[in-house]
Design an enzyme around this catalytic site. Structure first.
Site, PDB file in Angstrom:
ATOM      1  N   THR A 160       0.877  -1.176   0.000  1.00 39.57           N
ATOM      2  CA  THR A 160       0.000   0.000   0.000  1.00 39.57           C
ATOM      3  C   THR A 160       0.915   1.226   0.000  1.00 39.57           C
ATOM      4  O   THR A 160       1.388   1.614  -1.059  1.00 39.57           O
ATOM      5  CB  THR A 160      -1.000  -0.015   1.178  1.00 39.57           C
ATOM      6  OG1 THR A 160      -0.314  -0.229   2.395  1.00 39.57           O
ATOM      7  CG2 THR A 160      -2.027  -1.105   0.984  1.00 39.57           C
ATOM      8  N   LYS A 186       4.221  -7.169   3.319  1.00 39.21           N
ATOM      9  CA  LYS A 186       3.963  -5.737   3.265  1.00 39.21           C
ATOM     10  C   LYS A 186       3.785  -5.240   4.691  1.00 39.21           C
ATOM     11  O   LYS A 186       3.360  -5.996   5.577  1.00 39.21           O
ATOM     12  CB  LYS A 186       2.727  -5.408   2.454  1.00 39.21           C
ATOM     13  CG  LYS A 186       1.417  -5.658   3.200  1.00 39.21           C
ATOM     14  CD  LYS A 186       0.228  -4.974   2.566  1.00 39.21           C
ATOM     15  CE  LYS A 186       0.293  -3.479   2.692  1.00 39.21           C
ATOM     16  NZ  LYS A 186       0.001  -2.972   4.047  1.00 39.21           N
ATOM     17  N   THR A 197      -1.901  -2.442   7.985  1.00 37.37           N
ATOM     18  CA  THR A 197      -2.057  -3.869   7.740  1.00 37.37           C
ATOM     19  C   THR A 197      -0.714  -4.538   7.469  1.00 37.37           C
ATOM     20  O   THR A 197       0.109  -4.020   6.747  1.00 37.37           O
ATOM     21  CB  THR A 197      -2.993  -4.115   6.541  1.00 37.37           C
ATOM     22  OG1 THR A 197      -4.312  -3.808   6.947  1.00 37.37           O
ATOM     23  CG2 THR A 197      -2.945  -5.563   6.099  1.00 37.37           C
ATOM     24  N   GLU A 283       5.857   3.954   8.808  1.00 39.10           N
ATOM     25  CA  GLU A 283       5.568   5.232   8.148  1.00 39.10           C
ATOM     26  C   GLU A 283       6.425   6.367   8.676  1.00 39.10           C
ATOM     27  O   GLU A 283       6.449   6.639   9.868  1.00 39.10           O
ATOM     28  CB  GLU A 283       4.097   5.560   8.312  1.00 39.10           C
ATOM     29  CG  GLU A 283       3.293   4.667   7.396  1.00 39.10           C
ATOM     30  CD  GLU A 283       1.832   4.790   7.637  1.00 39.10           C
ATOM     31  OE1 GLU A 283       1.464   5.055   8.782  1.00 39.10           O
ATOM     32  OE2 GLU A 283       1.071   4.617   6.676  1.00 39.10           O
ATOM     33  N   ASN A 406      -0.049  10.591   8.299  1.00 39.45           N
ATOM     34  CA  ASN A 406      -1.301  10.162   8.909  1.00 39.45           C
ATOM     35  C   ASN A 406      -2.281  11.288   9.175  1.00 39.45           C
ATOM     36  O   ASN A 406      -3.442  11.049   9.478  1.00 39.45           O
ATOM     37  CB  ASN A 406      -1.010   9.387  10.186  1.00 39.45           C
ATOM     38  CG  ASN A 406      -0.414   8.046   9.849  1.00 39.45           C
ATOM     39  OD1 ASN A 406      -0.997   7.310   9.071  1.00 39.45           O
ATOM     40  ND2 ASN A 406       0.751   7.755  10.384  1.00 39.45           N
ATOM     41  N   THR A 411      -3.450  15.224   0.942  1.00 41.55           N
ATOM     42  CA  THR A 411      -2.945  16.392   0.212  1.00 41.55           C
ATOM     43  C   THR A 411      -1.720  16.016  -0.604  1.00 41.55           C
ATOM     44  O   THR A 411      -1.127  14.985  -0.396  1.00 41.55           O
ATOM     45  CB  THR A 411      -2.571  17.512   1.194  1.00 41.55           C
ATOM     46  OG1 THR A 411      -1.696  16.971   2.177  1.00 41.55           O
ATOM     47  CG2 THR A 411      -3.804  18.066   1.838  1.00 41.55           C
TER      48      THR A 411
END
Lengths: 411, 411
Positions: A160, A186, A197, A283, A406, A411
């Site tokens: 993702t 992933k 996930t 992330e 997050n 944007t």
């Protein structure tokens, strides 16, 4: 359990560039079917013969439709021959309609590949709460066989917002036969309104009794994938699937086999490599954090302590700021819920001891800071004197980009 | 328990501008003794007569020296007359020497104020692992009586990186006597290498039996201070102290008194106001988040669910990004560890229903976004259909500034 590093170096070979199709008889591919804007979003994996299957699923109370369907498939023969995965849509919180979509994915993929439906697993990751554009997926399934297959395309198709593909592979000899174990995974992806996930698919040509395979996977997942945390959130779609097709033709492995532990070590190596890749690709992450706890009274204690350190936003922020902040580490140990003698703790960052037997140690802050600046993997070692148990947990630093991704992904 | 809002409106008066010195017989002050660069760093609070005392301490296994000394004081007579607090240094992880320093603070403050040593509580917040510059503190104690006293100076003296002073006060009538309850608190402060210490000092002139006072405080803290989370980390120095000096001259309150619940409601109002102030002033926070869970099977379930939502980094980031991300809320409910029927959940943000009976609801995203942009307090409501229990938890959004403060506080 824990890996004995020495033994591994002698007997388990990490195959650079190896992947889920390295074990005999496995094939995989991926393509773009239109769930994402441009990138691959449909992947498939299959064995030329049905494989003994083991799976570990999310503990989230809310389980996505594909998880339900995969459980049903495995229930029948404890075997899986093919896996169909989409990204871009998690098919979670989608009710009856979502469940029917997951069944349709299973049905058409099984038909396409000439497999029994109950030998097909289904997996999804992406947006939750939106119905899967099922026609796009079914059109994608029709393309299988018409496009070139490769593990790399599968690896891409399951991502993702991961920034890197994640693969691992090892080889080891059992019974004079070469056994290969490969994996693709992933990590944390965040697409509105999805959560982090985690998916992992492990393949092996080893011949392993099914119940033993399930128990091996459970043990290894507890030491690897369950010891990573990016943000503590657990998704509705998490799954680790392990397929063993037996084509290496070793005598069937069971927990009584002399080589059993050896096989588990191989499996653990693959899972640990993938888990670390996932943690590192958290992330916004800039650094992998490895927290090792030794000398704990029991394994559960060691795990809780290591995870408490790895899960602390304050520790994660300190690593981002290359701040040798032992106070936050000690504090996280203190609120972990584990009982220990606080006057016997020592804490190290890299080779530097920051805290010795319950009191601050003398150390040169600039040296530790330099270590933290120059390394992409920050080692935190906590030593207790309560017993013999140890555990390792992996995580990543907390950065501006985590918040950015997050808070404002649109944007 | 929960507050019955209607009753409160009728019978409990929130005293704007009221504080810890509003109840009869309490005095407080604060000054700069040199632990911080410029700001107040030494505070004191006392009653003209010894007060029945109740306290709730950090559950962190590692407890700072002042916590140990305060425990010892209260143990003796279950009464406290004076409190001496410093900020800038937590006196935690400081071993025997730190313990002696806390005893010295108690000794000299008791002597200065002509109190019994065992009627003095000690509290510290700030850097951990560094010895307290005890002479500065003792010199500061000598100044008491020579500087003007005020609750505001005390409120300032207990802060670390809080951006605002925190006070609350209510009045209620019991036995025809006016009872006043006041409070001062500090929230998440982060000074190297400190963690988010939470301190609250509550004063009342009510006459309350000591054991009942302790039980009331425990109950109320569980509903208020224990329902806030800034980053989930629990400090070595957390403490809530409640002093009841009886000067309102009501008949001694016990759990059998007709007015008992009324008193608890007053106490809960003060603690809730302070708790919300702390949550709102979380590091880098721009918004208060209030998560309310109704229809849970039991109170523990309701609390776990509300805290799981409030504690999710993904939910916190979404609020910062004014993103009506019900998926993250539902996911946090799912991994809370509470069992419930997932097809019966509804989720609201403000007045907008985002999720209805296990499926996404139709809503105008831009409207919810506007609500989230225009309000500083974001209400999340989760409705189950498992029972009658409810709970509220408070937290704040996760922002760039949280990372900035905690990664690079030194620059």
């Amino acid at each position: 359990m824990g890996i004995n590093q020495k033994e591994i170096l002698q007997e388990i070979k990490i195959l650079d560039g190896g992947h889920i199709c390295s074990p005999k008889g496995f094939f995989a591919g991926g393509l773009h079917c239109g769930l994402k804007r441009k990138k691959h979003d449909l992947g498939w994996l299959y064995s030329i013969v049905p494989a003994n299957a083991a799976a570990v699923y999310t503990t989230n109370l809310i389980q996505a439709a594909p998880i339900l369907v995969t459980r049903e498939s495995i229930e029948v023969d404890k075997q899986i021959q093919g896996v169909i995965v989409n990204s871009g849509n998690a098919n979670a919180c989608t009710g009856e309609e979502g469940y029917r979509h997951a069944l349709l994915m299973r049905h058409y993929f099984a038909k396409k590949m000439n497999m029994k439906e109950e030998h097909v697993a289904v997996s999804s990751t992406g947006i939750i709460g939106e119905q899967l554009p099922i026609n796009k997926v079914l059109d994608g399934i029709k393309m299988i066989g018409k496009v070139e297959e490769s593990a790399a395309n599968f690896e891409k198709a399951i991502l993702t917002t991961d920034t890197t593909q994640k693969r691992a592979c090892v080889q080891l000899e059992i019974d004079g036969k070469m056994i290969t174990i490969g994996g693709a995974a992933k990590g944390s992806g965040m697409i509105h309104p999805n959560m982090a996930t985690m998916l992992a698919f492990i393949t092996t040509d080893a011949n392993v009794e099914q119940e033993a395979l399930q128990s091996a996977l459970k043990t290894v997942v507890d030491e690897t994938f369950n010891m990573i945390t990016v943000d503590g959130d657990t998704s509705t779609n998490d799954m680790v699937l392990l397929l063993a097709n037996g084509l290496a033709k070793n005598t069937m492995l069971t927990p009584n086999s002399p080589a059993w532990l050896h096989f588990i070590q191989g499996l653990e190596t693959v899972c640990q490599l993938l888990a670390k890749e996932i943690a590192k690709d958290g992330e916004g992450a800039t650094k992998l954090i490895e927290a090792k706890v030794i000398g704990a009274a029991g394994e559960e204690d060691a795990k809780k302590l290591a995870k408490s350190v790895i899960g602390s936003n304050l520790v994660k922020s300190a690593v981002f700021g290359t701040d040798p902040n032992w106070g936050r580490i000690v504090c996280a140990l203190g609120y972990s819920g584990v009982d220990f003698d606080t006057e016997n703790i020592s804490v190290f960052i890299g080779p530097y001891q920051l805290f010795a037997n319950g009191l601050p140690a003398l150390f040169e802050e600039s040296e530790v800071k330099t270590y933290m600046e120059e390394n992409n993997e920050i080692q935190i070692l906590v030593e207790l004197h309560e017993g013999e148990s140890s555990a390792i947990a992996w995580g990543c630093d907390l950065t501006y980009d985590y918040v950015k991704i997050n808070a404002s992904y649109r944007t």
